[in-house]
Enzyme design. Structure first.
Site, mmCIF file in Angstrom:
data_model
loop_
_atom_site.group_PDB
_atom_site.id
_atom_site.type_symbol
_atom_site.label_atom_id
_atom_site.label_comp_id
_atom_site.label_asym_id
_atom_site.label_seq_id
_atom_site.Cartn_x
_atom_site.Cartn_y
_atom_site.Cartn_z
ATOM 1 N N HIS A 70 -12.635 5.655 9.013
ATOM 2 C CA HIS A 70 -11.712 5.535 10.149
ATOM 3 C C HIS A 70 -12.254 6.210 11.396
ATOM 4 O O HIS A 70 -12.957 7.199 11.295
ATOM 5 C CB HIS A 70 -10.379 6.209 9.818
ATOM 6 N N GLU A 114 0.847 -1.188 0.000
ATOM 7 C CA GLU A 114 0.000 0.000 0.000
ATOM 8 C C GLU A 114 0.884 1.240 0.000
ATOM 9 O O GLU A 114 1.677 1.450 0.932
ATOM 10 C CB GLU A 114 -0.882 0.043 1.263
ATOM 11 N N TRP A 115 0.767 2.024 -1.038
ATOM 12 C CA TRP A 115 1.512 3.285 -1.035
ATOM 13 C C TRP A 115 0.650 4.345 -0.393
ATOM 14 O O TRP A 115 -0.406 4.713 -0.924
ATOM 15 C CB TRP A 115 1.896 3.707 -2.462
ATOM 16 N N LYS A 136 -14.086 -0.776 3.840
ATOM 17 C CA LYS A 136 -13.008 -0.872 4.837
ATOM 18 C C LYS A 136 -13.339 -0.052 6.084
ATOM 19 O O LYS A 136 -13.875 1.045 5.976
ATOM 20 C CB LYS A 136 -11.711 -0.373 4.213
ATOM 21 N N ARG A 173 -5.618 -8.177 13.536
ATOM 22 C CA ARG A 173 -4.699 -8.322 12.402
ATOM 23 C C ARG A 173 -4.363 -9.791 12.170
ATOM 24 O O ARG A 173 -4.008 -10.197 11.083
ATOM 25 C CB ARG A 173 -3.451 -7.497 12.642
ATOM 26 N N GLN A 210 0.159 -2.197 13.878
ATOM 27 C CA GLN A 210 0.611 -3.136 12.837
ATOM 28 C C GLN A 210 1.796 -3.921 13.386
ATOM 29 O O GLN A 210 2.624 -3.383 14.108
ATOM 30 C CB GLN A 210 1.027 -2.365 11.582
#
Ligand code: S3P
Length: 406
Positions: free
Chosen positions: A128, A33-34, A155, A198, A221
Site C-alpha cells: 500500500h 473481506e473481513w 495486490k 474500481r 470505494q
C-alpha cells in the site's frame, strides 16, 4: 476478465460483524473481506469468527485481512500478533484468502508461504501507499515480489494525485499481466480520482474490485450497485462490430452498409454524444474544449455493452485512449478502416463539422496527424480494411467475413 466484487466488513463487534456477513450473503457480489483490524475483541476469538462468517457467506469467498495502523489500518490491528495470527488463519483453512503486507517482513512471508505449500487459504501479498502513486516500475516490482515470495495473488493499492497516476496503475497491471499471465492480481488507485480503477481495473487484469454496501474500508470505494451495473455492461460479451479510424476513412458510410447487410442497429458515437449534450460536436469543442469531449467519449462507451449486436461507428479520436480501446474490445470486434491522405482530404475538404481540422484543411496536415495517430489505430485494431476506390458493399462484405459474421 470480469472482476469479482468484494464488500468489506468493518464493524468492531462480533454481532455486527456477523450481521454484515449475513447481509453480504444476500447481495449479488462474489466476495467479502473481513478487516480484522476493525475488530475490538480478543485475538483468540478470531478463528471462530472466521468459521462463523464462512457459514453465513455460503458460496461467497472470504478474505481475512490483517492490516496495521502503519499500513492504513485501524489502531486495533496493532494489538494482534500479526504473524502468529496469519499462521493460525492459514492452518485453520476456513478463509479463502488471507491478505498479508509484503513490505512488513518479506522473509517471514516467504517462510509462511513455503511452510504452508499445500494451504487451502491462499495468500494475497499486498502493498500500500496511502500518500502517492509510485512509478510503474516500482508497482511492477512489488507485484513481482509478491510472486517471488510465494504468494498466490499480488495486490497493490495506492493514492493518485492526478488521473495520470491512476492510468499508471492500469499500465503497471497490464505489464505485470503480460509478463505473468497466470499470476492473479488485485490493483487499485484510491480516492475520488482513482474511482475509475474500481470500475475498469478488470480490463487491465485486476481480478477483484472493492465496493461498499454500507461503510467503506478505504477511500474511494463506491456502492457495489454502481460497479455491478458497469460490469454487467462491459462484460456482457463481444457482440458488436466496432469501426475505428481517421476522419474521412468512411466509417459512417460503411457502418450504414454493414447495418443494412447484417440487420444490426447502427450507432454513431458522435451522434450519441451530440444528442445527450444537445450540442453539435464542433460546439462542444469550442465551448468546453477537447478534453471535455474526450471524457464524454470514454464515458459513453459503458452504455453500449448491453445493446443488441450493433455496428458502432466511432469518432476518429476514440482509439487514442487505451481505456476506450479496452472497453470496446470487451464488447466487440474492432475494425480499423484506412485510406490514403489524398482520399481522406477529398472526402472531408468541404466539411464544417471536423473541429480537429479547423484551419488546417490540407493534405500536409492530414498526413502529419495520420502519422501521429497510426500507432494507436494499429494497436487497437483486430482487423484492418482499406477503403480507397472501393464500393461500400464490397467493404462491408469483407468486414463481415473478417469478423466471422457470415
Ligand atoms: C475527431 C473525429 C470526429 C469527431 C471529433 C474528433 C478526431 O469524428 O469525433 O470531431 O479527433 O478525429 P469522425 O472521425 O467521424 O469525423
Amino acid at each position: 476478465m470480469r472482476p469479482k466484487i468484494c464488500i468489506p466488513i468493518v464493524e468492531s463487534l462480533r454481532d455486527a460483524i456477523a450481521a454484515q456477513a449475513k447481509k453480504i450473503a444476500g447481495l449479488p457480489v462474489e466476495m467479502a473481506e473481513w478487516r480484522i483490524d476493525f475488530y475490538a475483541g480478543y485475538e483468540r476469538e478470531i478463528p471462530g469468527i472466521i468459521r462463523e462468517l464462512k457459514k453465513y457467506l455460503g458460496q461467497k469467498e472470504l478474505i481475512a485481512t490483517l492490516r496495521t495502523e502503519a499500513e492504513g489500518g485501524e489502531e486495533n490491528g496493532s494489538r494482534f500478533d500479526y504473524f502468529s495470527l496469519a499462521e493460525e488463519i492459514i492452518a485453520q483453512g476456513a478463509a479463502d484468502y488471507v491478505d498479508l503486507e509484503i513490505e512488513r517482513d518479506s522473509g517471514r512471508i516467504m517462510e509462511i508461504c513455503k511452510k504452508n505449500a499445500d494451504r487451502r487459504t491462499k495468500i494475497i501479498g499486498s502493498c500500500h501507499d496511502f500518500r502517492k502513486t509510485p512509478s510503474a516500475g516500482f508497482l511492477v516490482e512489488m507485484l513481482e515480489k509478491a510472486k517471488m515470495l510465494g504468494c498466490d495473488v499480488g495486490k497493490f493499492a495506492c493514492m493518485p494525485k492526478t488521473v495520470e497516476d491512476t492510468y499508471r496503475v492500469f499500465s503497471a497491471t497490464a505489464a505485470m499481466k503480460e509478463k505473468f499471465p497466470d499470476f492473479p492480481l488485485i490493483t487499485m488507485s484510491m480516492g475520488k480520482i482513482g474511482e475509475i480503477s474500481r470500475l475498469y481495473g478488470g480490463l487491465y487484469g485486476s481480478e477483484v474490485s472493492f465496493g461498499t454496501a454500507g461503510k467503506e474500508s478505504a477511500p474511494g470505494q463506491m456502492d457495489y450497485r454502481r460497479m455491478k451495473e458497469v460490469f454487467d455492461s462491459l462484460y456482457a460479451g463481444k457482440r458488436h462490430i466496432v469501426l475505428i479510424g481517421f476522419m474521412g476513412v468512411g466509417k459512417t458510410t460503411i457502418s450504414c452498409e454493414l447495418a443494412k447487410m447484417s440487420n444490426r442497429e447502427e450507432i454513431d458515437t458522435d451522434c450519441r454524444i451530440a444528442e445527450k449534450e444537445k450540442q453539435s460536436i464542433s460546439r462542444i469543442f469550442s465551448t468546453k474544449g477537447e478534453e471535455y469531449f474526450r471524457n464524454l467519449e470514454t464515458d459513453m462507451i459503458d452504455g453500449l455493452g448491453k445493446l443488441p449486436p450493433s455496428v458502432i461507428s466511432c469518432g476518429g479520436g476514440m482509439a487514442l485512449r487505451d481505456l476506450n480501446v479496452r472497453k470496446l474490445r470487451a464488447m466487440g470486434d474492432i475494425v480499423l478502416l484506412k485510406a490514403e491522405p489524398e482520399t481522406i482530404w477529398e472526402r472531408v475538404r468541404h466539411s464544417k463539422s471536423r473541429p480537429i481540422l479547423n484551419g488546417n484543411m490540407n493534405i500536409e496536415y492530414i498526413k502529419k496527424l495520420l502519422k501521429e495517430r497510426a500507432p494507436y489505430y494499429e494497436k487497437a485494431a483486430e482487423h484492418v480494411v482499406m477503403t480507397d476506390r472501393r464500393m461500400p458493399e464490397e467493404i462491408a462484405k469483407e468486414i463481415l467475413e473478417k469478423c466471422g459474421k457470415i
